[in-house]
Write a protein that holds these residues in place. Structure first.
Motif: not given
Length: 520
Positions: A427-438
């Protein structure tokens, strides 16, 4: 983007490479590529992550098992290097690529993780303690007894610690030469000492990669070109491109290779080694043990053999095979315990045997050209029996030995091995218009997975992630409509993951902390 790691795999040795004189069973290609864009305390970069992804794709085409790590903080960088260590075995070819900020202090090169502090004058030790020493990576590869170590640094940028109103930490944005390398190591820098590397040629340059990486990746795929020639061609092209915008950038390489290393097929039979690039004498470190540039490179034929005989009594270990799937099809690597003078194969019980050819290196056990231990099969190859035979050191033919090839089982084993080795990248995470998990990484290797469960802020995974079906025709391809991420509540602290593999076994539960953790 916070840390996003992928492994693009293709396990084994592609036909025609491996500067190695060790038993064939030890010879494979492994690579780690790292790209850091999202620096917190020094200027961010635009193309380092793209450069790492491009190099990952390129090396995969060349038969490497590739670990791609993005936006690594100090701890993550260390853990990634440890995983790379574990993947290397004696006799392997190891490839390390880094794109990001680099810094030279007192002649030593440091690779900067994303959480490197904003050091000022007199804080050189702070930079040292929070960064990765490039020389240490060389030492680690030597400790793992890699036969061939290739290190590429696209990190020659401006001093990242320079800020208006403060005096910068003493050092240089460019990297220092790595002249005193041990035998078997080849290093390439995107620019010369005290030079800076261009990300782009102009504001209209839409290429997603730096000027060096876009050129180097292309040159690596040129067939029949050895590593020195790849570096020379890259240097000439990058220098000419930089000249068009009146910028000085001349990539350099340092060569301590004993053997000619071909990453994309050996030179054509009977052809001479091309003359060195015109700038070679200025920036390269010549290898006194290398074959002279004007010496013709010859490809030996399979030695004549006696009539087919049953296996000798002492040849108790029949060959085994390792199968790996890549975009172009299958790579099959044969491991043979006995010293060999030639290898041949066929599919099924009838038909002519085909020779695998030879690597451009000598086997220390036979003092002859080492047979190429690998073959290629098409992507649509059906289940079959591969008959393998070899010529032993006495000139006697051994075999044929049957090896079963089951494409579905081989694919599952290959992807399962990758998932186990890269559990920290599920898993990885990103902040883009909120918190996303990829969960792109899991989708890429879904053919080995029966079910994925996650738990949001729960140590027990209790939600099922839907994976696209496995496509045996192109197993690594991700469908255009596949769901690769989901939105999380801003307060989410961690996610737990558990995989059920195709064979019914269950992974240990892994926990991934989000970007909200205090050390990020």
């Amino acid at each position: 983007m916070h840390r996003l790691s992928r492994i693009l795999a293709s396990l084994g040795v592609a036909a025609g490479l491996l500067a190695s004189a060790v038993p064939a069973e030890a010879a494979k290609r492994v690579a780690l590529v790292v790209g850091n864009n999202e620096y917190r305390n020094v200027p961010k970069l635009l193309k380092a992550v793209n450069d790492a992804r491009t190099m990952g794709d390129t090396l995969r085409q060349l038969g490497f098992t590739v670990m791609v790590a993005e936006n690594q903080n100090r701890l993550q960088f260390s853990e990634t290097l440890l995983a790379f260590d574990k993947a290397i075995e004696p006799g392997d070819t190891a490839f390390f690529f880094y794109a990001g900020h680099g810094f030279e202090i007192a002649g030593q090169n440091y690779l900067l993780p994303t959480d490197v502090p904003a050091a000022t004058e007199g804080q050189e030790e702070l930079v040292r303690d929070s960064s990765i020493l490039a020389d240490r990576i060389v030492e680690r590869l030597q400790n793992k007894k890699a036969r061939t170590s290739i290190l590429v640094f696209d990190a020659c940028r401006n001093n990242p610690f320079e800020r208006t109103g403060t005096r910068a930490v003493a050092g240089g944005g460019g990297l220092a030469p790595m002249v005193q390398l041990p035998e078997g190591v080849f290093s390439v820098f995107s620019a010369g000492p005290r030079q800076t590397a261009l990300d782009r040629l102009s504001n209209d340059d839409a290429n997603p990669n730096s000027v060096f990486t876009r050129t180097f990746a292309k040159e690596l795929l040129q067939p029949g070109v050895n590593l020195v020639q790849v570096a020379q061609h890259t240097r000439r092209t990058v220098s000419e491109l930089a000249d068009t915008v009146r910028h000085k950038q001349v990539p350099v390489y340092f060569d301590q290779m004993v053997d000619d290393v071909f990453l994309s097929g050996t030179a054509k039979p009977g052809s001479d080694k091309p003359a060195p690039d015109k700038m070679a004498s200025d920036t390269s470190v010549p290898n006194a043990n290398a074959r002279p540039a004007d010496a013709p490179m010859k490809v030996a034929a399979l030695p004549p053999v006696a009539p087919l005989k049953p296996p000798k009594e002492e040849s108790l270990n029949a060959p085994i095979a390792m199968f790996s799937r890549h975009n172009g099809g299958w790579t099959v690597v044969f491991s043979i315990a006995d010293p060999t003078l030639g290898i041949s194969w066929r599919i099924g019980e009838s038909g002519d045997f085909r020779e695998t050819g030879f690597l451009d290196t000598l086997d220390s056990r036979t003092r002859k050209r080492m047979p190429n231990p690998s073959i290629e099969l098409p992507s649509d190859a059906q289940a079959a029996t591969i008959q393998v035979r070899y010529v032993d050191a006495s000139g006697d033919m051994q075999g044929p030995f049957p090896i079963k090839f089951d494409p579905e089982a081989a694919l599952v084993r290959d992807q399962r091995k990758i998932l186990d080795m890269t559990a920290n990248s599920w898993l990885s995470f990103r902040q883009f218009n909120g918190l996303l998990v990829y969960y792109t990484h899991l989708v890429s290797y879904r053919c080995a997975i029966r079910e994925v469960k996650i738990g949001i802020d729960s140590a027990v995974p209790n939600q099922v992630l839907t994976m696209p079906p496995c496509d045996m025709r192109d197993p690594s391809a991700i469908p255009y409509n596949a769901a690769l991420y989901q939105k999380l509540a801003p307060s989410t602290q961690f996610i737990s993951v558990e995989l059920t593999y195709r064979d019914g076994s269950v992974s240990e539960i892994k926990s991934f902390r989000t970007a909200n953790r205090s050390n990020n």
